[in-house]
Design an enzyme around this catalytic site. Structure first.
Site, PDB file in Angstrom:
ATOM      1  N   ARG A 101      21.284  -6.413 -12.272  1.00 47.81           N
ATOM      2  CA  ARG A 101      20.327  -7.347 -12.889  1.00 47.81           C
ATOM      3  C   ARG A 101      20.202  -7.072 -14.380  1.00 47.81           C
ATOM      4  NH1 ARG A 101      14.984  -6.585 -11.194  1.00 47.81           N
ATOM      5  NH2 ARG A 101      14.798  -7.662 -13.153  1.00 47.81           N
ATOM      6  N   ARG A 110       1.900  -5.413 -11.211  1.00 52.00           N
ATOM      7  CA  ARG A 110       2.292  -6.019 -12.497  1.00 52.00           C
ATOM      8  C   ARG A 110       1.597  -7.369 -12.623  1.00 52.00           C
ATOM      9  NH1 ARG A 110       8.699  -5.541 -13.357  1.00 52.00           N
ATOM     10  NH2 ARG A 110       8.117  -5.837 -15.541  1.00 52.00           N
ATOM     11  N   CYS A 149      11.389  -5.958 -10.670  1.00 53.94           N
ATOM     12  CA  CYS A 149      11.297  -4.592 -10.163  1.00 53.94           C
ATOM     13  C   CYS A 149       9.863  -4.259  -9.783  1.00 53.94           C
ATOM     14  CB  CYS A 149      11.724  -3.599 -11.261  1.00 53.94           C
ATOM     15  SG  CYS A 149      13.473  -3.626 -11.620  1.00 53.94           S
ATOM     16  N   LYS A 203      18.920  -7.327 -22.739  1.00 51.15           N
ATOM     17  CA  LYS A 203      18.443  -8.026 -21.541  1.00 51.15           C
ATOM     18  C   LYS A 203      17.049  -8.607 -21.752  1.00 51.15           C
ATOM     19  CE  LYS A 203      16.224  -6.886 -17.220  1.00 51.15           C
ATOM     20  NZ  LYS A 203      14.895  -6.318 -17.466  1.00 51.15           N
ATOM     21  N   ASN A 204      16.120  -7.774 -22.229  1.00 47.84           N
ATOM     22  CA  ASN A 204      14.735  -8.253 -22.263  1.00 47.84           C
ATOM     23  C   ASN A 204      14.472  -9.263 -23.386  1.00 47.84           C
ATOM     24  OD1 ASN A 204      14.116  -6.958 -19.940  1.00 47.84           O
ATOM     25  ND2 ASN A 204      13.148  -5.182 -20.914  1.00 47.84           N
ATOM     26  N   ASP A 223      10.998   2.197 -20.064  1.00 44.86           N
ATOM     27  CA  ASP A 223      12.290   1.929 -19.420  1.00 44.86           C
ATOM     28  C   ASP A 223      13.269   3.093 -19.584  1.00 44.86           C
ATOM     29  OD1 ASP A 223      11.229  -0.544 -18.928  1.00 44.86           O
ATOM     30  OD2 ASP A 223      12.224  -1.510 -20.618  1.00 44.86           O
TER      31      ASP A 223
HETATM   32  N1  EPU Z   1      -0.295  -6.083 -17.885  1.00 45.81           N
HETATM   33  C1  EPU Z   1      -1.489  -6.553 -17.379  1.00 45.81           C
HETATM   34  N2  EPU Z   1      -1.699  -7.900 -17.358  1.00 45.81           N
HETATM   35  C2  EPU Z   1      -0.788  -8.795 -17.815  1.00 45.81           C
HETATM   36  C3  EPU Z   1       0.422  -8.310 -18.332  1.00 45.81           C
HETATM   37  C4  EPU Z   1       0.654  -6.943 -18.355  1.00 45.81           C
HETATM   38  O1  EPU Z   1      -2.332  -5.774 -16.944  1.00 45.81           O
HETATM   39  O2  EPU Z   1      -1.048  -9.982 -17.758  1.00 45.81           O
HETATM   40  C5  EPU Z   1      -0.041  -4.633 -17.933  1.00 45.81           C
HETATM   41  C6  EPU Z   1       1.149  -4.222 -17.062  1.00 45.81           C
HETATM   42  O3  EPU Z   1       0.766  -4.028 -15.724  1.00 45.81           O
HETATM   43  C7  EPU Z   1       1.621  -2.964 -17.743  1.00 45.81           C
HETATM   44  C8  EPU Z   1       1.330  -3.237 -19.221  1.00 45.81           C
HETATM   45  O4  EPU Z   1       0.374  -4.293 -19.246  1.00 45.81           O
HETATM   46  O5  EPU Z   1       0.856  -1.870 -17.336  1.00 45.81           O
HETATM   47  C9  EPU Z   1       2.512  -3.648 -20.052  1.00 45.81           C
HETATM   48  O6  EPU Z   1       3.215  -4.702 -19.403  1.00 45.81           O
HETATM   49  P1  EPU Z   1       4.068  -5.786 -20.192  1.00 45.81           P
HETATM   50  O7  EPU Z   1       3.468  -7.118 -19.943  1.00 45.81           O
HETATM   51  O8  EPU Z   1       4.269  -5.339 -21.591  1.00 45.81           O
HETATM   52  O9  EPU Z   1       5.438  -5.710 -19.392  1.00 45.81           O
HETATM   53  P2  EPU Z   1       6.356  -6.907 -18.961  1.00 45.81           P
HETATM   54  O10 EPU Z   1       6.383  -7.933 -20.025  1.00 45.81           O
HETATM   55  O11 EPU Z   1       6.048  -7.326 -17.568  1.00 45.81           O
HETATM   56  C10 EPU Z   1       8.474  -5.938 -20.129  1.00 45.81           C
HETATM   57  C11 EPU Z   1       9.874  -5.624 -19.718  1.00 45.81           C
HETATM   58  C12 EPU Z   1       9.883  -4.369 -18.873  1.00 45.81           C
HETATM   59  C13 EPU Z   1       9.255  -3.217 -19.645  1.00 45.81           C
HETATM   60  C14 EPU Z   1       7.844  -3.619 -20.107  1.00 45.81           C
HETATM   61  C15 EPU Z   1       7.169  -2.569 -20.969  1.00 45.81           C
HETATM   62  C16 EPU Z   1      10.861  -7.800 -19.545  1.00 45.81           C
HETATM   63  C17 EPU Z   1      11.390  -8.876 -18.681  1.00 45.81           C
HETATM   64  N3  EPU Z   1      10.408  -6.734 -18.934  1.00 45.81           N
HETATM   65  O12 EPU Z   1       7.762  -6.176 -18.925  1.00 45.81           O
HETATM   66  O13 EPU Z   1      11.247  -4.076 -18.628  1.00 45.81           O
HETATM   67  O14 EPU Z   1       9.186  -2.082 -18.843  1.00 45.81           O
HETATM   68  O15 EPU Z   1       7.918  -4.845 -20.859  1.00 45.81           O
HETATM   69  O16 EPU Z   1       7.911  -2.338 -22.117  1.00 45.81           O
HETATM   70  O17 EPU Z   1      10.871  -7.906 -20.770  1.00 45.81           O
HETATM   71  C18 EPU Z   1      13.059  -3.152 -17.477  1.00 45.81           C
HETATM   72  O18 EPU Z   1      13.784  -3.656 -18.345  1.00 45.81           O
HETATM   73  O19 EPU Z   1      13.470  -2.322 -16.619  1.00 45.81           O
HETATM   74  C19 EPU Z   1      11.658  -3.538 -17.428  1.00 45.81           C
HETATM   75  C20 EPU Z   1      10.909  -3.369 -16.358  1.00 45.81           C
END
Ligand code: EPU
Length: 425
Positions: free
Chosen positions: A399, A124, A119, A24-25, A307
């Site tokens: 989703r 975030r 979610c 998915k991701n 996750d």
């Molecule tokens: N963060 C910031 N600023 C930013 C971006 C991130 O402070 O601009 C913080 C976030 O708040 C968090 C940390 O950095 O504390 C890591 O966030 P990251 O950006 O790595 O997460 P994401 O890209 O929003 C993806 C996956 C998530 C998964 C996380 C962590 C996707 C679409 N989502 O989210 O997947 O939990 O990486 O591995 O790729 C799920 O599949 O259930 C899911 C939520």
């Protein structure tokens, strides 16, 4: 409209084999990435999840054609696309719509779109994505509920990410493929999904090096082609089935897995006493073991995936002793604990952590999937529970999990979809 629910009659042992779908991701980044090409992009191994439908709907707004050759094989053609404003509600349905920021900025130097959804796991922010776009020369404003990101010319730059964010790494990579000169992303995230996106971009003709390490270098190019790409298996779906197998099966074979991608989970389960055979592309789990408590702290890849801590918590309710889970990525990702408590679990939730006191008997109840992986946790709890569990808000599960109920039925679970009983007032 009646609400759809998932009902599980617990207590059945699951046996047999299950095949993991495409990640998915990775998929949710690969689909927006197709807009960067100037010809058709074929993706295979596309999972049957709602996020794919939502992203395809967004592509429709951009006049990118999407043709489904079969269930997992999609052809995207951006040849006649138009860079329209993305202010439709579908953009707010999922988090990954933010990848259109990097992709459209990269291709057209301009994007206007609504705030992404997804979610709720606590705050975030997307400040690192924005800082990255600005470093490449874009101006970013937020007006009337939309981000407007615009650059006269994108120029490569040296970018240091304060946090190794998956989303920011991918978004900056996509914005930089057409930028003039060299972009270097330091403290880049190292998740396998990032390698998959870089692989797709390179197949299109981009010059991305170092994906999978913490320094990614992108040399800008002038043209990108269409290509063919097979999506990597979903490590979180694989991990979810491994956890399920560890507590609900006698013997389950999980197929289409890259075991290295879930090594941190496999090692923790081994520590707890789960017996497994690890093959090249499969994991066989022998679930009938007495398990020991464990301590788990989530970390960016290759650490323990945030996750997977939610599905794991359901298993920990069956373990003899006190287990601890700390989430350093999302401190508020513990809503599933409240739902598990409704089913009889004994869990104390602290600040960014929880303590699971086991073993406790679980009882079928009405519970709510507050987010995607909470949903997975509740499915596992439902399989373990005595009596019937009714899971609400199943759209969160749909989703991100491809046909979870069908796959579980094939393993022998008593799981079905139905309509929620109307609430009598
Ligand atoms: N963060 C910031 N600023 C930013 C971006 C991130 O402070 O601009 C913080 C976030 O708040 C968090 C940390 O950095 O504390 C890591 O966030 P990251 O950006 O790595 O997460 P994401 O890209 O929003 C993806 C996956 C998530 C998964 C996380 C962590 C996707 C679409 N989502 O989210 O997947 O939990 O990486 O591995 O790729 C799920 O599949 O259930 C899911 C939520």
């Amino acid at each position: 409209m009646m609400e759809e629910v998932i009902r599980i009659k617990g207590g059945k042992r699951l046996n047999g084999s299950v095949t993991v779908s495409g990640a998915k991701n990775a998929t949710v980044a690969l689909i927006p990435a197709v807009v960067l090409a100037n010809g058709p992009v074929t993706l295979t191994g596309v999972p049957g999840i709602e996020d794919v439908d939502a992203l395809s709907e967004i592509l429709g707004l951009l006049k990118v054609s999407v043709v489904k050759k079969d269930e997992t094989h999609l052809v995207f053609d951006p040849t006649n696309m138009e860079n329209v404003d993305l202010d439709a509600d579908v953009v707010t349905k999922l988090r990954a719509s933010y990848y259109f920021m990097g992709a459209l900025l990269g291709k057209y130097g301009k994007v206007r779109m609504k705030m992404p959804g997804g979610c709720y796991l606590g705050p975030r922010p997307i400040d690192l994505h924005i800082k990255g776009f600005e470093a490449l020369g874009a101006d970013v404003v937020y007006e009337r509920g939309c981000y407007v990101i615009e650059a006269k010319e994108l120029k490569g730059n040296h970018i240091f990410l304060d946090i190794a964010s998956v989303g920011a790494t991918i978004n900056i990579m996509m914005a930089a493929v057409y930028a003039k000169g060299r972009t270097i992303i330091e403290n880049a995230a190292k998740e396998p999904e990032i390698i998959d996106v870089a692989t797709l971009l390179n197949k299109m003709g981009a010059h991305v090096r170092g994906a999978g390490t913490n320094v990614i270098t992108i040399d800008g190019v002038n043209h990108l082609n269409g290509c063919f790409h097979e999506i990597i298996p979903d490590r979180i779906e694989a991990g979810t089935f491994v956890v399920m197998a560890a507590c609900c099966s006698d013997k389950m074979e999980i197929l289409n897995v890259i075991p290295k991608h879930i090594e941190s989970l496999l090692l923790k389960l081994e520590e707890s006493g789960v017996k497994m055979d690890i093959g090249v592309d499969r994991v066989t789990v022998y679930g009938n073991q007495v398990l020991k408590p464990i301590e788990v702290t989530t970390k960016p890849y290759p650490g323990f995936a945030t996750d997977l801590q939610q599905p794991l918590t359901a298993l920990l309710t069956q373990v003899n002793g006190v287990s601890r889970v700390s989430d350093t990525i999302y401190k508020e990702r513990f809503k599933h604990c409240m739902e598990l408590q409704r089913m009889g679990a004994n869990i104390e939730v602290g600040d960014g952590c929880c303590e699971v006191h086991g073993p406790t008997k679980l009882y079928g109840s009405k519970v709510t999937a507050t987010d995607l992986r909470c949903g997975a946790s509740l499915v596992i709890a439902g399989l373990l529970a005595e009596g019937e569990t009714e899971i609400h808000d199943v759209y969160h599960i749909d989703r991100g999990y491809d046909n979870i109920d069908g796959k579980l039925r094939d393993l022998g679970a008593m799981i079905e979809r139905g309509e929620a009983e109307p609430i009598r007032g």
